[in-house]
Design a protein around this motif. Sequence first.
Motif, PDB file in Angstrom:
ATOM      1  N   LEU A 162       0.690  -1.347   0.069  1.00 41.65           N
ATOM      2  CA  LEU A 162       0.073  -0.144   0.215  1.00 41.65           C
ATOM      3  C   LEU A 162       0.915   1.177   0.113  1.00 41.65           C
ATOM      4  N   LYS A 163       2.138   0.982   0.058  1.00 47.15           N
ATOM      5  CA  LYS A 163       3.206   2.121   0.224  1.00 47.15           C
ATOM      6  C   LYS A 163       2.717   3.297   1.133  1.00 47.15           C
ATOM      7  N   THR A 165       3.853   5.073   3.653  1.00 51.68           N
ATOM      8  CA  THR A 165       5.166   5.822   3.957  1.00 51.68           C
ATOM      9  C   THR A 165       4.706   7.021   4.567  1.00 51.68           C
ATOM     10  N   PHE A 166       5.657   7.680   5.465  1.00 47.70           N
ATOM     11  CA  PHE A 166       5.378   8.875   6.158  1.00 47.70           C
ATOM     12  C   PHE A 166       6.806   9.615   6.204  1.00 47.70           C
ATOM     13  N   LYS A 167       6.792  10.765   6.602  1.00 45.11           N
ATOM     14  CA  LYS A 167       7.878  11.648   6.718  1.00 45.11           C
ATOM     15  C   LYS A 167       8.409  11.478   8.317  1.00 45.11           C
ATOM     16  N   GLN A 168       9.483  11.323   8.429  1.00 44.53           N
ATOM     17  CA  GLN A 168      10.133  11.263   9.900  1.00 44.53           C
ATOM     18  C   GLN A 168      11.392  11.899   9.894  1.00 44.53           C
ATOM     19  N   GLY A 169      11.752  13.174  10.489  1.00 45.64           N
ATOM     20  CA  GLY A 169      12.948  13.604  10.591  1.00 45.64           C
ATOM     21  C   GLY A 169      13.392  13.913   9.248  1.00 45.64           C
ATOM     22  N   GLY A 170      12.504  14.450   8.378  1.00 44.97           N
ATOM     23  CA  GLY A 170      12.776  14.992   7.120  1.00 44.97           C
ATOM     24  C   GLY A 170      13.132  13.956   5.786  1.00 44.97           C
ATOM     25  N   ASN A 171      13.053  12.692   6.389  1.00 46.85           N
ATOM     26  CA  ASN A 171      13.137  11.381   5.357  1.00 46.85           C
ATOM     27  C   ASN A 171      11.916  10.901   5.215  1.00 46.85           C
ATOM     28  N   ILE A 172      11.633  10.188   4.020  1.00 44.15           N
ATOM     29  CA  ILE A 172      10.291   9.331   3.896  1.00 44.15           C
ATOM     30  C   ILE A 172      10.942   7.877   4.582  1.00 44.15           C
ATOM     31  N   VAL A 173      10.048   7.350   5.168  1.00 40.87           N
ATOM     32  CA  VAL A 173      10.273   5.977   5.810  1.00 40.87           C
ATOM     33  C   VAL A 173       8.963   5.109   5.848  1.00 40.87           C
ATOM     34  N   ASN A 228       9.895  -2.256  12.818  1.00 45.25           N
ATOM     35  CA  ASN A 228      11.024  -1.604  12.258  1.00 45.25           C
ATOM     36  C   ASN A 228      10.651  -0.228  11.433  1.00 45.25           C
ATOM     37  N   VAL A 229      11.264   0.774  11.710  1.00 48.13           N
ATOM     38  CA  VAL A 229      11.042   2.017  10.817  1.00 48.13           C
ATOM     39  C   VAL A 229      12.343   2.098   9.918  1.00 48.13           C
ATOM     40  N   ILE A 230      11.923   2.038   8.772  1.00 49.94           N
ATOM     41  CA  ILE A 230      13.147   2.017   7.815  1.00 49.94           C
ATOM     42  C   ILE A 230      13.091   3.286   6.675  1.00 49.94           C
ATOM     43  N   PRO A 231      14.185   3.620   6.102  1.00 46.96           N
ATOM     44  CA  PRO A 231      14.105   4.541   4.960  1.00 46.96           C
ATOM     45  C   PRO A 231      13.460   4.045   3.722  1.00 46.96           C
ATOM     46  N   TYR A 232      12.583   4.858   3.072  1.00 49.97           N
ATOM     47  CA  TYR A 232      12.041   4.290   1.809  1.00 49.97           C
ATOM     48  C   TYR A 232      12.361   5.282   0.827  1.00 49.97           C
ATOM     49  N   HIS A 233      12.793   4.491  -0.399  1.00 51.97           N
ATOM     50  CA  HIS A 233      13.308   5.424  -1.553  1.00 51.97           C
ATOM     51  C   HIS A 233      11.866   5.160  -2.643  1.00 51.97           C
ATOM     52  N   HIS A 234      11.926   6.389  -3.286  1.00 52.84           N
ATOM     53  CA  HIS A 234      10.600   6.424  -4.095  1.00 52.84           C
ATOM     54  C   HIS A 234      10.822   5.618  -5.419  1.00 52.84           C
ATOM     55  N   PHE A 271      11.612   2.379  -5.254  1.00 52.25           N
ATOM     56  CA  PHE A 271      11.548   1.002  -4.738  1.00 52.25           C
ATOM     57  C   PHE A 271      10.561   0.276  -5.335  1.00 52.25           C
ATOM     58  N   LYS A 272      10.900  -1.061  -6.067  1.00 49.43           N
ATOM     59  CA  LYS A 272       9.790  -1.781  -6.586  1.00 49.43           C
ATOM     60  C   LYS A 272       9.904  -2.933  -5.915  1.00 49.43           C
ATOM     61  N   PHE A 273       8.705  -3.465  -5.712  1.00 47.92           N
ATOM     62  CA  PHE A 273       8.475  -4.919  -4.868  1.00 47.92           C
ATOM     63  C   PHE A 273       7.947  -5.842  -5.878  1.00 47.92           C
TER      64      PHE A 273
END
Length: 116
Positions: free
Chosen positions: A14-15, A17-25, A31-37, A39-41
């Motif tokens: 469902l993608k 994602t949310f912003k945390q500390g200026g980064n998309i995660v 676990n909260v991990i960085p997300y890159h736009h 990214f393909k699954f």
Amino acid sequence: ILETLDPALEPIMLKQTFKQGGNIVIKIGDNVIPYHHDFKFFLTTKLPNPHYAPEASVKVTLLNFTITLEGLEDQLLGITVAKERPDLEETKNSLVVSNARMAAQLKDIESQILKL
């Protein structure tokens, strides 16, 4: 994979994602991990004709890479006709639409006859 998907995959599908500390995660489990736009699954299965629950099917795009020689010939013929004879391709498309419309009409007429 089986015909059910692990609920832990839902945030990825469902993608969510949310912003945390200026980064998309993204949060996966605890676990909260960085997300890159970019990214393909991708998921694959060896099942010949998998059936997933409707709630899983609406979250993903299913591709069936199973092909037969006859199916490949039909696809290549369709591409060739579309390139070399676009008039025939247009005629074929209008016949397909007309056939679908007539099938619906036939079903309606059959229903009306059964009601009489």
